[in-house]
Every structure is written in structure tokens, then in C-alpha cells.
Design an enzyme around this catalytic site. Sequence first.
Site, PDB file in Angstrom:
ATOM      1  N   PRO A 137      35.276   7.073  22.780  1.00  0.00           N
ATOM      2  CA  PRO A 137      35.642   5.718  22.359  1.00  0.00           C
ATOM      3  C   PRO A 137      34.627   4.677  22.836  1.00  0.00           C
ATOM      4  O   PRO A 137      34.181   4.722  23.975  1.00  0.00           O
ATOM      5  CB  PRO A 137      37.001   5.485  23.009  1.00  0.00           C
ATOM      6  N   GLU A 138      34.279   3.766  21.978  1.00  0.00           N
ATOM      7  CA  GLU A 138      33.414   2.644  22.330  1.00  0.00           C
ATOM      8  C   GLU A 138      34.301   1.425  22.553  1.00  0.00           C
ATOM      9  O   GLU A 138      35.502   1.455  22.287  1.00  0.00           O
ATOM     10  CB  GLU A 138      32.419   2.385  21.201  1.00  0.00           C
TER      11      GLU A 138
END
Length: 286
Positions: free
Chosen positions: A2-3
Site C-alpha cells: 500500500p502507498e
Amino acid sequence: MPELPEVEVVRRGLERWVAGRTVTEVEVLHPRAVRRHPAGGADFASRLKGQRFEVARRRGKYLWLPLADTGTSVLGHLGMSGQLLVQPEDAADEKHLRIRIRFDDATGTELRFVDQRTFGGLSLHDQTPDGLPDVIAHIARDPLDPEFDEAAFHRALRLRRTTVKRALLDQSLISGVGNIYADEALWRSRLHYDRPTATLTRPRSAELLGHARDVMNEALAVGGTSFDSLYVNVNGESGYFDRSLDAYGREDEPCRRCGTPMRRRPWMNRSSYFCPRCQRPPRPSA
Ligand SMILES: [Zn+2]
């Protein structure tokens, strides 16, 4: 992995579905999911019981749920594949369900931490006076934070003997800019990743910061990305944004600005994608 925009989507989901709810029971189904809580799963569960979650907060890719009136927070690490799901209590358990949190209200939903690869987890920490879990007190603000200090960031860039992509990934300078968004912001800024930060003028660093902000805000506006189908947001929908990327992952494809084939170079155990024409390497110093 996840960013920042995906983590922000999870935070918003927690704000909507979990804030204000009081915990009645915590079930830790896999010890690895609480390994950052040294006192162990039983301690984690007993300390959460009876506590009320406040609005979830985020800094960079770190996400936490403050517990009201305790000076403590539950820090969530999504790792590579972690998901925080709000599910009906009677929904079948996910195959990789690691932690279940039940509440005292009649909404009929519970919070589940699901993680196939178990690099992520939940842990309880004391808060700093700023309300951060103590273990992330050294993490700088992220570029979407309204209190991000642009002038201090520029001064730090000028003073450090480092290169621009290293600086973008340095969590003590700026948080939440991962490899993907660093490459995107550098491409938009026409900056080579190895450019020494000391050579950046104030307008150039302001431009770079603006592009970093834009790529993340655009991803947030789209609502997720799908690099990894394992990741699902708090409502169980696919949470990864369908990122339209200009640099990252585009080796040999034409630069969207000048048509030159994009290149990939190994960089600190990762890759850097760039246009050899728009993003000229720095001249070697004498
Ligand atoms: Zn180009």
C-alpha cells in the site's frame, strides 16, 4: 504494497465505520500479527477491552487509532498484504483472519485484520504530546499534511549531501513518498534521481514537492490502485487505485512527453524509471 493514498482510504474508512465505538472483545488468531506488541496477544486484547476508538489518524503510510482518554494508540501496519475490514459479525472468517475486534454497539459489524503474508500487524503504543504513537515520533510529516514545513524541507535538502530520490524516500525529511510516487514526481519535475539535493534551487524543490502532492492527490481522487489484489479497503472493496503512471513500470515504453524510450536502472535494491532525455543524469563532479 500500500502507498500513502491507499492508506488514506483505509483511514477514511476507519473514521467512518470505527470512530467512537467501544471494544468489547479482541481475538488474536495469529501471534505474528501482534509481534510488535512485546507483551503479547493476551495483553493486547485485555488492554483494548472497554476502550473507545477515536478518529483514525495517519502520517505518511502509518495509520493509527487513538484510544480515548488513555494516551495510547493502536498502530496498524499493513505490511505487504494487510487489510482492515469492517465486516458483519456473522460473515464467514477470511482464510487469513489474524485479529478480530468486537464492539459493544448494535451495528452488527466488527473490525478484522486480515493478512496473508503476516508482515503487518497491530500493536499498542504510548502517544507523544503531538498524539503520535511513540515508535513513529521520528517520522516527518507527509506532503499532504497541511502542516508540512516546506521551508524546512528545502533547507534540509540544501544542507544534506544526498541525492534527490534518496531524500524523497528519507522518512525523517518527508514521509509517505514511496518508490512509485518518487519516480512519478521526479519525471514530472524532469529531475534525474541521482541529482544532488544541494544543487536544487528553492523553486525546483517547491516544484518537486508540488508534483509529489499532485500524484498522490490524483491517486486519491481515483480511489485506489491494483498492484496487489490482496489489498482491500475497509469496506471490503478493492482498495488499490488504478494508477495511471507516467514513469514507474514503463521501461522501454515511450516517454509521454518526448517519446524517448523510458529506462529502468537498479537503485538501492529497487528500480528507478526515468526518461534519459527529460531527466538528464547530473554531471560527474570533479
Ligand atoms: Zn522524455
